[in-house]
Design a protein around this motif. Structure first.
Motif, mmCIF file in Angstrom:
data_model
loop_
_atom_site.group_PDB
_atom_site.id
_atom_site.type_symbol
_atom_site.label_atom_id
_atom_site.label_comp_id
_atom_site.label_asym_id
_atom_site.label_seq_id
_atom_site.Cartn_x
_atom_site.Cartn_y
_atom_site.Cartn_z
ATOM 1 N N LYS A 220 -2.029 2.840 19.585
ATOM 2 C CA LYS A 220 -1.305 3.801 18.748
ATOM 3 C C LYS A 220 -0.111 3.138 18.076
ATOM 4 O O LYS A 220 0.143 3.347 16.886
ATOM 5 C CB LYS A 220 -0.828 4.989 19.588
ATOM 6 C CG LYS A 220 -1.880 6.009 19.898
ATOM 7 C CD LYS A 220 -1.270 7.148 20.699
ATOM 8 C CE LYS A 220 -2.319 8.108 21.187
ATOM 9 N NZ LYS A 220 -1.734 9.149 22.055
ATOM 10 N N GLU A 221 0.638 2.338 18.837
ATOM 11 C CA GLU A 221 1.801 1.648 18.281
ATOM 12 C C GLU A 221 1.389 0.662 17.188
ATOM 13 O O GLU A 221 2.037 0.564 16.149
ATOM 14 C CB GLU A 221 2.563 0.919 19.394
ATOM 15 C CG GLU A 221 3.279 1.850 20.352
ATOM 16 C CD GLU A 221 3.836 1.131 21.572
ATOM 17 O OE1 GLU A 221 3.840 -0.126 21.597
ATOM 18 O OE2 GLU A 221 4.264 1.829 22.512
ATOM 19 N N ARG A 222 0.290 -0.069 17.430
ATOM 20 C CA ARG A 222 -0.185 -1.045 16.447
ATOM 21 C C ARG A 222 -0.601 -0.353 15.157
ATOM 22 O O ARG A 222 -0.242 -0.770 14.058
ATOM 23 C CB ARG A 222 -1.351 -1.859 17.008
ATOM 24 C CG ARG A 222 -1.800 -2.988 16.092
ATOM 25 C CD ARG A 222 -3.022 -3.722 16.624
ATOM 26 N NE ARG A 222 -4.207 -2.894 16.660
ATOM 27 C CZ ARG A 222 -4.959 -2.583 15.590
ATOM 28 N NH1 ARG A 222 -4.618 -3.009 14.395
ATOM 29 N NH2 ARG A 222 -6.038 -1.851 15.720
ATOM 30 N N VAL A 223 -1.364 0.740 15.276
ATOM 31 C CA VAL A 223 -1.809 1.474 14.091
ATOM 32 C C VAL A 223 -0.611 2.061 13.343
ATOM 33 O O VAL A 223 -0.545 1.982 12.114
ATOM 34 C CB VAL A 223 -2.827 2.582 14.476
ATOM 35 C CG1 VAL A 223 -3.092 3.518 13.317
ATOM 36 C CG2 VAL A 223 -4.139 1.962 14.951
ATOM 37 N N ALA A 224 0.357 2.623 14.079
ATOM 38 C CA ALA A 224 1.550 3.184 13.424
ATOM 39 C C ALA A 224 2.312 2.102 12.668
ATOM 40 O O ALA A 224 2.759 2.319 11.534
ATOM 41 C CB ALA A 224 2.449 3.847 14.463
ATOM 42 N N ALA A 225 2.430 0.920 13.271
ATOM 43 C CA ALA A 225 3.130 -0.182 12.599
ATOM 44 C C ALA A 225 2.363 -0.625 11.355
ATOM 45 O O ALA A 225 2.971 -0.869 10.299
ATOM 46 C CB ALA A 225 3.297 -1.360 13.560
ATOM 47 N N GLU A 226 1.032 -0.718 11.443
ATOM 48 C CA GLU A 226 0.225 -1.130 10.284
ATOM 49 C C GLU A 226 0.298 -0.098 9.164
ATOM 50 O O GLU A 226 0.327 -0.456 7.988
ATOM 51 C CB GLU A 226 -1.227 -1.371 10.704
ATOM 52 C CG GLU A 226 -1.415 -2.640 11.521
ATOM 53 C CD GLU A 226 -2.844 -2.848 11.963
ATOM 54 O OE1 GLU A 226 -3.728 -2.007 11.648
ATOM 55 O OE2 GLU A 226 -3.100 -3.864 12.636
ATOM 56 N N ILE A 227 0.329 1.168 9.515
ATOM 57 C CA ILE A 227 0.468 2.221 8.503
ATOM 58 C C ILE A 227 1.846 2.108 7.850
ATOM 59 O O ILE A 227 1.981 2.255 6.635
ATOM 60 C CB ILE A 227 0.244 3.623 9.118
ATOM 61 C CG1 ILE A 227 -1.231 3.799 9.476
ATOM 62 C CG2 ILE A 227 0.703 4.723 8.165
ATOM 63 C CD1 ILE A 227 -1.545 5.060 10.257
ATOM 64 N N ILE B 85 3.613 -0.524 7.275
ATOM 65 C CA ILE B 85 3.721 -1.637 6.312
ATOM 66 C C ILE B 85 2.547 -1.629 5.330
ATOM 67 O O ILE B 85 2.265 -2.633 4.684
ATOM 68 C CB ILE B 85 3.813 -3.000 7.033
ATOM 69 C CG1 ILE B 85 2.579 -3.252 7.908
ATOM 70 C CG2 ILE B 85 5.096 -3.104 7.840
ATOM 71 C CD1 ILE B 85 2.519 -4.649 8.513
ATOM 72 N N CYS B 86 1.865 -0.499 5.224
ATOM 73 C CA CYS B 86 0.759 -0.286 4.276
ATOM 74 C C CYS B 86 -0.401 -1.268 4.478
ATOM 75 O O CYS B 86 -1.108 -1.612 3.534
ATOM 76 C CB CYS B 86 1.264 -0.353 2.842
ATOM 77 S SG CYS B 86 2.449 0.948 2.459
ATOM 78 N N GLU B 87 -0.588 -1.718 5.713
ATOM 79 C CA GLU B 87 -1.706 -2.608 6.007
ATOM 80 C C GLU B 87 -2.950 -1.804 6.386
ATOM 81 O O GLU B 87 -4.071 -2.263 6.262
ATOM 82 C CB GLU B 87 -1.318 -3.557 7.150
ATOM 83 C CG GLU B 87 -2.195 -4.789 7.237
ATOM 84 C CD GLU B 87 -1.638 -5.787 8.234
ATOM 85 O OE1 GLU B 87 -2.299 -5.985 9.263
ATOM 86 O OE2 GLU B 87 -0.556 -6.335 7.972
ATOM 87 N N THR B 88 -2.727 -0.591 6.859
ATOM 88 C CA THR B 88 -3.812 0.313 7.227
ATOM 89 C C THR B 88 -3.554 1.647 6.551
ATOM 90 O O THR B 88 -2.415 2.101 6.472
ATOM 91 C CB THR B 88 -3.849 0.516 8.762
ATOM 92 O OG1 THR B 88 -4.095 -0.740 9.375
ATOM 93 C CG2 THR B 88 -4.946 1.478 9.166
ATOM 94 N N GLU B 89 -4.633 2.281 6.074
ATOM 95 C CA GLU B 89 -4.498 3.570 5.405
ATOM 96 C C GLU B 89 -4.685 4.711 6.393
ATOM 97 O O GLU B 89 -5.627 4.708 7.182
ATOM 98 C CB GLU B 89 -5.559 3.708 4.310
ATOM 99 C CG GLU B 89 -5.331 2.808 3.124
ATOM 100 C CD GLU B 89 -6.345 3.078 2.031
ATOM 101 O OE1 GLU B 89 -6.801 4.230 1.904
ATOM 102 O OE2 GLU B 89 -6.671 2.124 1.317
ATOM 103 N N PRO B 90 -3.792 5.697 6.344
ATOM 104 C CA PRO B 90 -4.013 6.888 7.165
ATOM 105 C C PRO B 90 -5.014 7.795 6.456
ATOM 106 O O PRO B 90 -5.233 7.675 5.258
ATOM 107 C CB PRO B 90 -2.632 7.534 7.223
ATOM 108 C CG PRO B 90 -1.982 7.116 5.940
ATOM 109 C CD PRO B 90 -2.528 5.742 5.619
#
Length: 184
Positions: free
Chosen positions: A153-160, A162-167
């Motif tokens: 969850k923390e990794r996905v939140a961090a990637e979102i 910095i716009c590395e992952t799309e929600p």
């Protein structure tokens, strides 16, 4: 009229009753399919005492154009080579008066080739052994599962962030580890 000692609790009698119900259910499925087109889904796994078994399911479209999948049975196998699988399928077909043209799924053939190649390649085999060990260790403890879930969850939140992952809906869902097998 049943006598006092005739309670139908004998395992043999109960098995006979279940087999009769099973035959009637399969017969009604066969009647519903009739001469229409259907698919047979066969998958293998091992049960608790590590006996190979296959599950057989029929998929078809009924008269109301509803796709149905009907469980036909579980068959214990000594091996899951293609000839043994074909023999079981033939037996199921003949015992239920099915007549069909059989077309093997080429995607499944490719999957079987990949499994064999992975088992023969030392690095790939070792990789999958390590994955199996990790899944066994992590899934053996609720605390470890929760720790992995929180880290994800923390990794996905961090990637979102910095716009590395799309929600989005259906993206980045909470998933769990599944024990590795030849089909996973």
């Amino acid at each position: 009229m049943l006598q006092k000692n005739e309670k139908l609790t004998s395992p043999t009698i109960q098995k006979d009753i279940v087999n009769c119900f099973s035959k009637e259910v399969i017969k009604s499925i066969c009647d519903e399919i009739s001469k229409d087109v259907f698919a047979i889904l066969v998958d293998e796994s091992s049960d608790v005492p590590i006996k190979e078994q296959i599950v057989i399911v029929l998929r078809y479209v009924d008269r109301l154009e509803i796709v149905k999948e009907r469980f036909i049975g579980v068959v214990h196998m000594l091996d899951t080579f293609s000839l043994a699988l074909k023999a079981v399928i033939d037996t199921v077909f003949s015992s239920n008066n099915f007549s069909a043209h059989y077309i093997h799924c080429f995607a499944h053939q490719l999957q079987l080739v990949v499994v064999v190649v992975a088992k023969k390649h030392d690095d790939a085999a070792e990789f999958f052994e390590q994955v199996t060990l990790v899944v066994t260790v992590v899934c053996g403890s609720c605390k470890r599962k929760n720790m992995i879930r929180e880290m994800q969850k923390e990794r996905v939140a961090a990637e979102i962030g910095i716009c590395e992952t799309e929600p989005g809906r259906g993206l980045n869902q909470d998933i769990s580890l599944v024990r590795a097998g030849d089909t996973r």
